[in-house]
Design a protein around this motif. Sequence first.
Motif, PDB file in Angstrom:
ATOM      1  N   SER A  92      -5.797 -42.915  14.040  1.00 53.31           N
ATOM      2  CA  SER A  92      -5.102 -42.371  12.865  1.00 53.31           C
ATOM      3  C   SER A  92      -3.734 -43.025  12.657  1.00 53.31           C
ATOM      4  O   SER A  92      -3.119 -42.855  11.609  1.00 53.31           O
ATOM      5  CB  SER A  92      -4.953 -40.848  12.977  1.00 53.31           C
ATOM      6  OG  SER A  92      -4.134 -40.497  14.068  1.00 53.31           O
ATOM      7  N   ASP A  93      -3.244 -43.772  13.647  1.00 53.26           N
ATOM      8  CA  ASP A  93      -1.970 -44.494  13.508  1.00 53.26           C
ATOM      9  C   ASP A  93      -2.151 -45.873  12.858  1.00 53.26           C
ATOM     10  O   ASP A  93      -1.160 -46.552  12.565  1.00 53.26           O
ATOM     11  CB  ASP A  93      -1.323 -44.699  14.887  1.00 53.26           C
ATOM     12  CG  ASP A  93      -1.038 -43.389  15.606  1.00 53.26           C
ATOM     13  OD1 ASP A  93      -0.599 -42.439  14.942  1.00 53.26           O
ATOM     14  OD2 ASP A  93      -1.249 -43.333  16.834  1.00 53.26           O
ATOM     15  N   ALA A  94      -3.388 -46.278  12.622  1.00 52.52           N
ATOM     16  CA  ALA A  94      -3.656 -47.657  12.188  1.00 52.52           C
ATOM     17  C   ALA A  94      -3.050 -47.979  10.823  1.00 52.52           C
ATOM     18  O   ALA A  94      -2.605 -49.107  10.583  1.00 52.52           O
ATOM     19  CB  ALA A  94      -5.159 -47.930  12.170  1.00 52.52           C
TER      20      ALA A  94
ATOM     21  N   HIS B 192      -1.503 -39.772  26.751  1.00 54.87           N
ATOM     22  CA  HIS B 192      -1.983 -38.456  27.211  1.00 54.87           C
ATOM     23  C   HIS B 192      -3.492 -38.402  27.380  1.00 54.87           C
ATOM     24  O   HIS B 192      -3.995 -37.818  28.334  1.00 54.87           O
ATOM     25  CB  HIS B 192      -1.553 -37.371  26.208  1.00 54.87           C
ATOM     26  CG  HIS B 192      -0.069 -37.331  26.015  1.00 54.87           C
ATOM     27  ND1 HIS B 192       0.538 -37.539  24.810  1.00 54.87           N
ATOM     28  CD2 HIS B 192       0.935 -37.142  26.896  1.00 54.87           C
ATOM     29  CE1 HIS B 192       1.851 -37.462  24.947  1.00 54.87           C
ATOM     30  NE2 HIS B 192       2.121 -37.228  26.207  1.00 54.87           N
ATOM     31  N   ARG B 193      -4.227 -39.041  26.425  1.00 51.26           N
ATOM     32  CA  ARG B 193      -5.691 -38.924  26.474  1.00 51.26           C
ATOM     33  C   ARG B 193      -6.314 -39.958  27.413  1.00 51.26           C
ATOM     34  O   ARG B 193      -7.370 -39.705  27.992  1.00 51.26           O
ATOM     35  CB  ARG B 193      -6.272 -39.085  25.061  1.00 51.26           C
ATOM     36  CG  ARG B 193      -5.897 -37.946  24.127  1.00 51.26           C
ATOM     37  CD  ARG B 193      -6.251 -38.265  22.696  1.00 51.26           C
ATOM     38  NE  ARG B 193      -5.951 -37.146  21.806  1.00 51.26           N
ATOM     39  CZ  ARG B 193      -5.735 -37.272  20.498  1.00 51.26           C
ATOM     40  NH1 ARG B 193      -5.810 -38.466  19.928  1.00 51.26           N
ATOM     41  NH2 ARG B 193      -5.472 -36.227  19.764  1.00 51.26           N
ATOM     42  N   THR B 194      -5.676 -41.122  27.514  1.00 53.56           N
ATOM     43  CA  THR B 194      -6.219 -42.188  28.391  1.00 53.56           C
ATOM     44  C   THR B 194      -5.075 -42.790  29.218  1.00 53.56           C
ATOM     45  O   THR B 194      -4.789 -43.978  29.127  1.00 53.56           O
ATOM     46  CB  THR B 194      -6.914 -43.294  27.570  1.00 53.56           C
ATOM     47  OG1 THR B 194      -5.960 -43.862  26.648  1.00 53.56           O
ATOM     48  CG2 THR B 194      -8.110 -42.775  26.812  1.00 53.56           C
TER      49      THR B 194
ATOM     50  N   GLY C 199       2.785 -47.686  18.873  1.00 54.10           N
ATOM     51  CA  GLY C 199       2.992 -46.715  17.801  1.00 54.10           C
ATOM     52  C   GLY C 199       2.316 -45.420  18.186  1.00 54.10           C
ATOM     53  O   GLY C 199       1.145 -45.435  18.597  1.00 54.10           O
ATOM     54  N   ALA C 200       3.060 -44.322  18.114  1.00 55.21           N
ATOM     55  CA  ALA C 200       2.464 -43.029  18.443  1.00 55.21           C
ATOM     56  C   ALA C 200       3.225 -41.917  17.737  1.00 55.21           C
ATOM     57  O   ALA C 200       4.417 -42.055  17.442  1.00 55.21           O
ATOM     58  CB  ALA C 200       2.471 -42.786  19.950  1.00 55.21           C
ATOM     59  N   GLY C 201       2.506 -40.829  17.478  1.00 56.64           N
ATOM     60  CA  GLY C 201       3.117 -39.687  16.815  1.00 56.64           C
ATOM     61  C   GLY C 201       3.164 -38.477  17.720  1.00 56.64           C
ATOM     62  O   GLY C 201       2.750 -38.524  18.884  1.00 56.64           O
ATOM     63  N   MET C 202       3.717 -37.403  17.197  1.00 57.36           N
ATOM     64  CA  MET C 202       3.867 -36.103  17.887  1.00 57.36           C
ATOM     65  C   MET C 202       4.710 -36.270  19.157  1.00 57.36           C
ATOM     66  O   MET C 202       5.769 -36.887  19.091  1.00 57.36           O
ATOM     67  CB  MET C 202       2.488 -35.487  18.132  1.00 57.36           C
ATOM     68  CG  MET C 202       1.681 -35.347  16.831  1.00 57.36           C
ATOM     69  SD  MET C 202       0.150 -34.456  16.953  1.00 57.36           S
ATOM     70  CE  MET C 202       0.748 -32.763  16.854  1.00 57.36           C
TER      71      MET C 202
END
Length: 167
Positions: A14-16, A41-43, A65-68
């Motif tokens: 979703s960051d793409a 967090h997930r991997t 790039g990452a959110g939250m």
Amino acid sequence: MSQPVVGILMGSQSDAGVMAECTRLLSRFGVPWEARVSSAHRTPADTARYASEARARGLKVIVVGAGMAAHLGGAVAAQTTLPVVAVPIDVPPINGLDALLSTVQMPPGIPVGTMAVGKAGARNAALFAVQILATHDADLAARLDAHRQEMVDGVAAQQDALAGLLK
Ligand code: RP5
């Protein structure tokens, strides 16, 4: 295809849409890049492995790039001494302030170069990566100068257009 020198990680597919601003600009400068989805967090194990192997694989800069609660920049920087350039992504409901603070407030010792939130930051991440590479590449430095001149020309064109807009 040339060997990638910029590695791009994003926390989610979703960051793409935001990170495409970065890849488009890198391609315009002729900088070979690779991109993967990898989450702090997930991997976490995959993320740590990618970062720790990056220098040996020939990468020179890592862009994330990452959110939250965006820990990707810090998680990557903890595993490599390559420069890490981070883009806080604007995701609802807090729209990027959460990611900005999570990314920029690194403890002393593990720096992450934090860009602006969202698409502007993704473009600047590309330019910052090119600037790092250009410290040892005269051709790239010349392309950066040309890009700056394009901006100067663009502002001059806006100035010319202004007369028609303000009456
Ligand atoms: C972060 O959470 C990602 O970087 C993304 O910006 C956000 C939402 O991820 P998805 O739920 O869309 O996969 O880890």
